[in-house]
Design a protein around this motif. Structure first.
Motif, PDB file in Angstrom:
ATOM      1  N   ARG A   1       2.269   3.179  -3.426  1.00  0.00           N
ATOM      2  CA  ARG A   1       1.385   2.059  -3.117  1.00  0.00           C
ATOM      3  C   ARG A   1       2.173   0.764  -3.312  1.00  0.00           C
ATOM      4  NH1 ARG A   1      -2.412   1.634  -6.953  1.00  0.00           N
ATOM      5  NH2 ARG A   1      -1.198   2.925  -8.334  1.00  0.00           N
ATOM      6  N   ILE A   2       1.638  -0.347  -2.812  1.00  0.00           N
ATOM      7  CA  ILE A   2       2.328  -1.633  -2.901  1.00  0.00           C
ATOM      8  C   ILE A   2       2.702  -1.996  -4.342  1.00  0.00           C
ATOM      9  CG2 ILE A   2       2.047  -4.141  -2.571  1.00  0.00           C
ATOM     10  CD1 ILE A   2       0.578  -3.501   0.058  1.00  0.00           C
ATOM     11  N   PRO A   3       1.794  -1.908  -5.320  1.00  0.00           N
ATOM     12  CA  PRO A   3       2.193  -2.269  -6.694  1.00  0.00           C
ATOM     13  C   PRO A   3       3.336  -1.400  -7.237  1.00  0.00           C
ATOM     14  CG  PRO A   3      -0.189  -2.174  -6.530  1.00  0.00           C
ATOM     15  CD  PRO A   3       0.359  -1.618  -5.249  1.00  0.00           C
ATOM     16  N   GLU A   4       3.307  -0.112  -6.904  1.00  0.00           N
ATOM     17  CA  GLU A   4       4.373   0.785  -7.369  1.00  0.00           C
ATOM     18  C   GLU A   4       5.712   0.391  -6.751  1.00  0.00           C
ATOM     19  OE1 GLU A   4       1.353   4.586  -7.839  1.00  0.00           O
ATOM     20  OE2 GLU A   4       2.592   4.390  -6.045  1.00  0.00           O
ATOM     21  N   TRP A   5       5.700   0.087  -5.444  1.00  0.00           N
ATOM     22  CA  TRP A   5       6.950  -0.319  -4.806  1.00  0.00           C
ATOM     23  C   TRP A   5       7.440  -1.643  -5.371  1.00  0.00           C
ATOM     24  CZ3 TRP A   5      11.382   0.594  -3.331  1.00  0.00           C
ATOM     25  CH2 TRP A   5      12.154  -0.353  -2.673  1.00  0.00           C
ATOM     26  N   ARG A   6       6.548  -2.572  -5.639  1.00  0.00           N
ATOM     27  CA  ARG A   6       6.979  -3.855  -6.209  1.00  0.00           C
ATOM     28  C   ARG A   6       7.671  -3.647  -7.550  1.00  0.00           C
ATOM     29  NH1 ARG A   6       1.879  -7.748  -4.640  1.00  0.00           N
ATOM     30  NH2 ARG A   6       2.384  -7.840  -2.429  1.00  0.00           N
ATOM     31  N   ILE A   7       7.131  -2.764  -8.373  1.00  0.00           N
ATOM     32  CA  ILE A   7       7.759  -2.466  -9.666  1.00  0.00           C
ATOM     33  C   ILE A   7       9.134  -1.848  -9.431  1.00  0.00           C
ATOM     34  CG2 ILE A   7       7.615  -1.046 -11.764  1.00  0.00           C
ATOM     35  CD1 ILE A   7       5.602  -3.439 -11.675  1.00  0.00           C
ATOM     36  N   MET A   8       9.206  -0.873  -8.538  1.00  0.00           N
ATOM     37  CA  MET A   8      10.491  -0.228  -8.248  1.00  0.00           C
ATOM     38  C   MET A   8      11.498  -1.222  -7.692  1.00  0.00           C
ATOM     39  SD  MET A   8       9.635   3.553  -6.763  1.00  0.00           S
ATOM     40  CE  MET A   8      11.373   3.983  -6.706  1.00  0.00           C
ATOM     41  N   ALA A   9      11.054  -2.120  -6.823  1.00  0.00           N
ATOM     42  CA  ALA A   9      11.959  -3.104  -6.228  1.00  0.00           C
ATOM     43  C   ALA A   9      12.531  -4.028  -7.297  1.00  0.00           C
ATOM     44  CB  ALA A   9      11.230  -3.910  -5.153  1.00  0.00           C
TER      45      ALA A   9
ATOM     46  N   ILE B   1       5.323 -10.951 -14.628  1.00  0.00           N
ATOM     47  CA  ILE B   1       5.762 -12.294 -14.239  1.00  0.00           C
ATOM     48  C   ILE B   1       6.525 -12.246 -12.917  1.00  0.00           C
ATOM     49  CG2 ILE B   1       7.329 -14.189 -14.862  1.00  0.00           C
ATOM     50  CD1 ILE B   1       6.525 -13.565 -17.834  1.00  0.00           C
ATOM     51  N   ARG B   2       7.465 -11.320 -12.800  1.00  0.00           N
ATOM     52  CA  ARG B   2       8.305 -11.246 -11.588  1.00  0.00           C
ATOM     53  C   ARG B   2       7.526 -10.843 -10.340  1.00  0.00           C
ATOM     54  NH1 ARG B   2      13.929  -9.647 -11.985  1.00  0.00           N
ATOM     55  NH2 ARG B   2      13.845  -9.884  -9.741  1.00  0.00           N
ATOM     56  N   THR B   3       6.519  -9.976 -10.503  1.00  0.00           N
ATOM     57  CA  THR B   3       5.757  -9.508  -9.349  1.00  0.00           C
ATOM     58  C   THR B   3       4.504 -10.340  -9.088  1.00  0.00           C
ATOM     59  OG1 THR B   3       4.480  -7.950 -10.693  1.00  0.00           O
ATOM     60  CG2 THR B   3       6.516  -7.109  -9.655  1.00  0.00           C
ATOM     61  N   VAL B   4       4.159 -11.210 -10.008  1.00  0.00           N
ATOM     62  CA  VAL B   4       2.942 -12.011  -9.952  1.00  0.00           C
ATOM     63  C   VAL B   4       1.718 -11.094  -9.777  1.00  0.00           C
ATOM     64  CG1 VAL B   4       1.865 -14.114  -9.024  1.00  0.00           C
ATOM     65  CG2 VAL B   4       4.330 -13.830  -8.844  1.00  0.00           C
TER      66      VAL B   4
ATOM     67  N   ASP C   1      -1.284  -8.811 -12.050  1.00  0.00           N
ATOM     68  CA  ASP C   1      -1.908  -8.841 -13.369  1.00  0.00           C
ATOM     69  C   ASP C   1      -1.432  -7.651 -14.208  1.00  0.00           C
ATOM     70  OD1 ASP C   1      -3.986  -6.591 -13.376  1.00  0.00           O
ATOM     71  OD2 ASP C   1      -4.575  -7.701 -11.578  1.00  0.00           O
ATOM     72  N   LYS C   2      -1.614  -7.785 -15.513  1.00  0.00           N
ATOM     73  CA  LYS C   2      -1.104  -6.775 -16.453  1.00  0.00           C
ATOM     74  C   LYS C   2      -1.678  -5.388 -16.194  1.00  0.00           C
ATOM     75  CE  LYS C   2      -2.080  -9.526 -19.985  1.00  0.00           C
ATOM     76  NZ  LYS C   2      -2.280 -10.002 -21.348  1.00  0.00           N
ATOM     77  N   VAL C   3      -2.945  -5.318 -15.816  1.00  0.00           N
ATOM     78  CA  VAL C   3      -3.576  -4.019 -15.572  1.00  0.00           C
ATOM     79  C   VAL C   3      -2.915  -3.319 -14.385  1.00  0.00           C
ATOM     80  CG1 VAL C   3      -5.736  -2.871 -14.930  1.00  0.00           C
ATOM     81  CG2 VAL C   3      -5.756  -4.718 -16.616  1.00  0.00           C
ATOM     82  N   ALA C   4      -2.674  -4.056 -13.294  1.00  0.00           N
ATOM     83  CA  ALA C   4      -2.029  -3.468 -12.112  1.00  0.00           C
ATOM     84  C   ALA C   4      -0.615  -3.011 -12.441  1.00  0.00           C
ATOM     85  CB  ALA C   4      -2.017  -4.466 -10.960  1.00  0.00           C
TER      86      ALA C   4
ATOM     87  N   LEU D   1       4.383   5.658 -11.905  1.00  0.00           N
ATOM     88  CA  LEU D   1       5.818   5.888 -11.659  1.00  0.00           C
ATOM     89  C   LEU D   1       6.438   6.755 -12.755  1.00  0.00           C
ATOM     90  CD1 LEU D   1       6.752   2.311 -10.442  1.00  0.00           C
ATOM     91  CD2 LEU D   1       6.662   4.395  -9.037  1.00  0.00           C
ATOM     92  N   GLU D   2       6.013   6.551 -13.998  1.00  0.00           N
ATOM     93  CA  GLU D   2       6.506   7.404 -15.097  1.00  0.00           C
ATOM     94  C   GLU D   2       6.070   8.847 -14.900  1.00  0.00           C
ATOM     95  OE1 GLU D   2       6.753   5.983 -19.403  1.00  0.00           O
ATOM     96  OE2 GLU D   2       5.219   4.668 -18.525  1.00  0.00           O
TER      97      GLU D   2
END
Length: 161
Positions: free
Chosen positions: A40-48, A63-66, A68-71, A79-80
């Motif tokens: 999903r988009i949030p997972e890819w943003r974290i991976m990126a 902070i880097r992905t802008v 929220d903490k829950v997402a 991902l883990e």
């Protein structure tokens, strides 16, 4: 507001245009990694971000992905569970952990990035190199300025004068 003032149309409201353009571009690229890699988009943003930064705490990722903490927390947990990200204790702050891509996560990142870059090239094919550079600088300035604005500042409410 007087009767001669005309409200701005939504499609002329720059923050709306930025949001719609961002969603359209993100969604188009997301189709690639959702269909081929089940992300999903949030997972890819974290991976990126982790692919670029090496490792980061969840706070840094928010902070880097802008996002929220829950997402961020939900995406990191997913991902883990898939073995794409590993969590290590933070030696300088016992309350947080550093997250980093695993070997499998790095391999997936290395397969997705060329696809994302190709889609980026296709999205901006109608732009000259100078236009792309200018657009990038302008977006950086918008992000920077947005971070400088205080949401607590008083704004004149047109309804109350």
């Amino acid at each position: 507001m007087t009767s001669t003032d005309r409200p701005t149309k939504l499609d002329e409201f720059l923050p709306y245009q930025l949001s719609i353009a961002s969603n359209a571009a993100s969604n188009r690229i997301a189709e690639v990694y959702r269909n081929q890699f089940d992300l999903r988009i949030p997972e890819w943003r974290i991976m990126a971000v982790l692919g670029d930064a090496g490792s980061a705490t969840q706070r840094e990722l928010a902070i880097r992905t802008v996002m929220d903490k829950v997402a961020v927390n939900r995406a990191c947990r997913s991902l883990e569970e898939r073995g794409l990200v590993a969590r290590e204790p933070n030696a300088t702050d016992g309350r947080s952990h550093h997250l980093a891509l695993t070997g499998e996560g790095r391999a997936m990142y290395d397969r997705i990035m060329p696809l994302a870059r190709e889609m980026e090239q296709r999205l901006f094919a109608a732009f000259t190199p100078e236009e792309r550079a200018t657009f990038s600088r302008m977006l950086s300035r918008v992000r920077e300025r947005a971070g400088e604005l205080d949401p607590e500042d008083d704004f004149d409410d047109p309804a109350t004068g």
